[in-house]
Scaffold this motif. Structure first.
Motif, PDB file in Angstrom:
ATOM      1  N   LYS A  14       2.630  -5.851 -17.319  1.00 25.78           N
ATOM      2  CA  LYS A  14       3.901  -5.304 -17.785  1.00 25.78           C
ATOM      3  C   LYS A  14       3.694  -4.683 -19.171  1.00 25.78           C
ATOM      4  O   LYS A  14       2.942  -5.224 -19.999  1.00 25.78           O
ATOM      5  CB  LYS A  14       4.957  -6.395 -17.849  1.00 25.78           C
ATOM      6  N   HIS A  66       4.212  -1.429 -14.440  1.00 25.46           N
ATOM      7  CA  HIS A  66       3.021  -2.093 -14.954  1.00 25.46           C
ATOM      8  C   HIS A  66       1.955  -1.064 -15.338  1.00 25.46           C
ATOM      9  O   HIS A  66       1.801  -0.037 -14.680  1.00 25.46           O
ATOM     10  CB  HIS A  66       2.435  -3.039 -13.906  1.00 25.46           C
ATOM     11  N   ASP A 116       4.256 -10.952 -14.250  1.00 23.91           N
ATOM     12  CA  ASP A 116       3.932 -10.248 -15.490  1.00 23.91           C
ATOM     13  C   ASP A 116       2.575  -9.567 -15.407  1.00 23.91           C
ATOM     14  O   ASP A 116       2.373  -8.500 -15.978  1.00 23.91           O
ATOM     15  CB  ASP A 116       3.946 -11.236 -16.662  1.00 23.91           C
ATOM     16  N   ILE A 133       3.844  -6.821 -22.250  1.00 22.49           N
ATOM     17  CA  ILE A 133       2.713  -7.751 -22.350  1.00 22.49           C
ATOM     18  C   ILE A 133       1.458  -6.980 -22.742  1.00 22.49           C
ATOM     19  O   ILE A 133       0.705  -7.391 -23.635  1.00 22.49           O
ATOM     20  CB  ILE A 133       2.491  -8.479 -21.008  1.00 22.49           C
ATOM     21  N   LEU A 186       4.097 -16.773 -18.977  1.00 17.08           N
ATOM     22  CA  LEU A 186       3.924 -15.619 -18.099  1.00 17.08           C
ATOM     23  C   LEU A 186       3.621 -16.073 -16.679  1.00 17.08           C
ATOM     24  O   LEU A 186       3.193 -17.209 -16.445  1.00 17.08           O
ATOM     25  CB  LEU A 186       2.787 -14.735 -18.605  1.00 17.08           C
TER      26      LEU A 186
END
Length: 419
Positions: free
Chosen positions: A280, A102, A259, A283, A232
């Motif tokens: 993430k 992330h 996410d 994203i 998400l």
């Protein structure tokens, strides 16, 4: 004790000071001292901000060194040595051991700012508007996050419609055991009139909502449904994270893969403001430079203290101690319930966030007052303020923990006798 200047010049919005009617002058670890020299044991810890206690000495020294060296306290989102230290250390201590890639997004300094950014990114990434949020959830007080917050006492102050949220019962709420299955069936029905959501926004452990703890199985059901419908998963770990439950994240060890994770409160360690989302990469790629800005995205003081806070999570004994103290909290609350078998009280929590649901907001308020008068700070939460929540600093000394629990039991006994 002189409060006239506050009463004369400060807004009527002030709230906590009405529950703790004194003027605090100093604080150390789990104690606050007022200007008259009276010491209070703190089982509230700045609403969950002060996980490492007031004026943590390790952080204080790091901050003194930083200030004396003319470190950069405010930097927008420019690169600084302190931000580099924080980002590198967070990746090393938290992300890498969990196999997480992330990205870290810094925004305005509060949890509400973090939730606003997460919702905005989810809508951009999916092209959808609706966010699924849950009953009893608390996500902030700005309009977007307030729309996701369930508490009507807060929502009624918005002045505008709070929209684009689809509300489902949390697992522990009435209907929570079947709501996800029913929502899945409705989304699959082309005549239901429902559109697929952008995201599911959930607290794995609802703190302000009454210390409601979601099960691993239910959280997987949320995640599975989100994946099925192309939405998400956003975990709000703002109050229950940063070690509070006995692990860094409140959902550690459950095999979950959110996410976006929203963090704030204890992240900066010392009590200085900071908020951060973990997105993430696929994203996060939906952001464009400057698409979500904020003046206080480079909080140097919080980066410095936050690095020291991360050091606690390299020591297995620290989290073991948190879990042991959490068990002591729970055991004492269970004994209180057992001593009052006709009250219908319930104990809930995980780690060092434990709670007693008294079922009566007026009674919980009396307990808070009795506790304050005896020298203990606690804060009610949940529906109607009926839940007495215990969130002392994770670093609280054993003697203070024992004394605080004794004072709480005395306060409950006094409030019970007044019924």
């Amino acid at each position: 004790m002189d409060t006239t200047v506050f009463e004369a010049h400060e807004s009527e919005i002030r709230g906590y000071c009405r529950n703790y009617p004194t003027v605090f002058a100093s604080a150390s670890n789990a104690r606050q001292v007022d200007e008259d020299g009276r010491s209070f044991i703190d089982f509230f810890a700045g609403a969950g901000v002060l996980n490492f206690g007031h004026n943590n000495p390790r952080m204080k020294q790091a901050l003194i060194d930083f200030i004396q060296a003319d470190g950069i306290t405010h930097s927008l989102d420019t690169y600084t040595t302190t931000k580099r230290d924080f980002v590198s250390r967070f990746h090393e201590v938290v992300l890498a051991p969990r196999g997480m890639d992330h990205r870290m997004q810094f925004m305005g300094p509060t949890g509400s700012n973090a939730v606003e950014a997460a919702m905005k990114l989810a809508r951009k990434a999916t092209g959808r508007r609706q966010i699924v949020a849950f009953s009893h959830g608390f996500h902030g007080m700005t309009l977007g996050s307030l729309a996701a917050t369930a508490n009507d006492a807060f929502r009624q102050w918005s002045g505008v419609p709070l929209e684009n949220i689809h509300r489902l019962p949390f697992e522990t709420a009435p209907g929570g055991d079947t709501a996800l299955a029913e929502y899945r069936a409705a989304l699959a029905d082309p005549s239901s009139g429902l559109l697929a959501p952008a995201a599911f926004l959930v607290e794995p452990l609802q703190a302000e909502g009454g210390v409601n703890v979601a099960s691993k199985e239910w959280l997987h059901e949320v995640q599975d449904l989100a994946r099925e419908v192309g939405a998400l998963v956003i975990f709000d770990d703002i109050q229950a994270g940063i070690g509070r439950t006995g692990s860094y994240f409140s959902f550690d060890g459950m095999g979950l893969d959110p996410d976006i994770i929203t963090l704030a409160k204890g992240l900066g360690g010392f009590g200085t403001p900071i908020a951060m989302n973990l997105n993430k990469p696929e994203i996060d790629d939906h952001w464009s430079p400057g698409a979500h800005t904020g003046t206080f995205r480079g909080p140097g003081l919080s980066f410095v203290a936050g690095v020291v806070a991360l050091d606690y999570f390299t020591d297995d004994s620290f989290l073991a101690d948190v879990r042991a103290k959490g068990e002591r909290l729970r055991e004492r609350l269970v004994k209180i319930v057992e001593a009052n078998p006709d009250r219908g009280w319930e104990v809930r929590g995980r780690g060092m966030i434990q709670a007693l649901d008294t079922g009566d907001g007026a009674f919980a308020k009396r307990v808070q007052k009795e506790a304050f008068d005896a020298g203990l700070l606690v804060g009610p939460c949940g529906s109607g303020g009926r839940v007495i929540k215990l969130i002392p600093p994770l670093t609280i000394p054993e003697d203070d923990l024992t004394e605080g629990l004794d004072l709480l039991e005395q306060a409950i006994d006094a409030a019970t006798r007044a019924l």
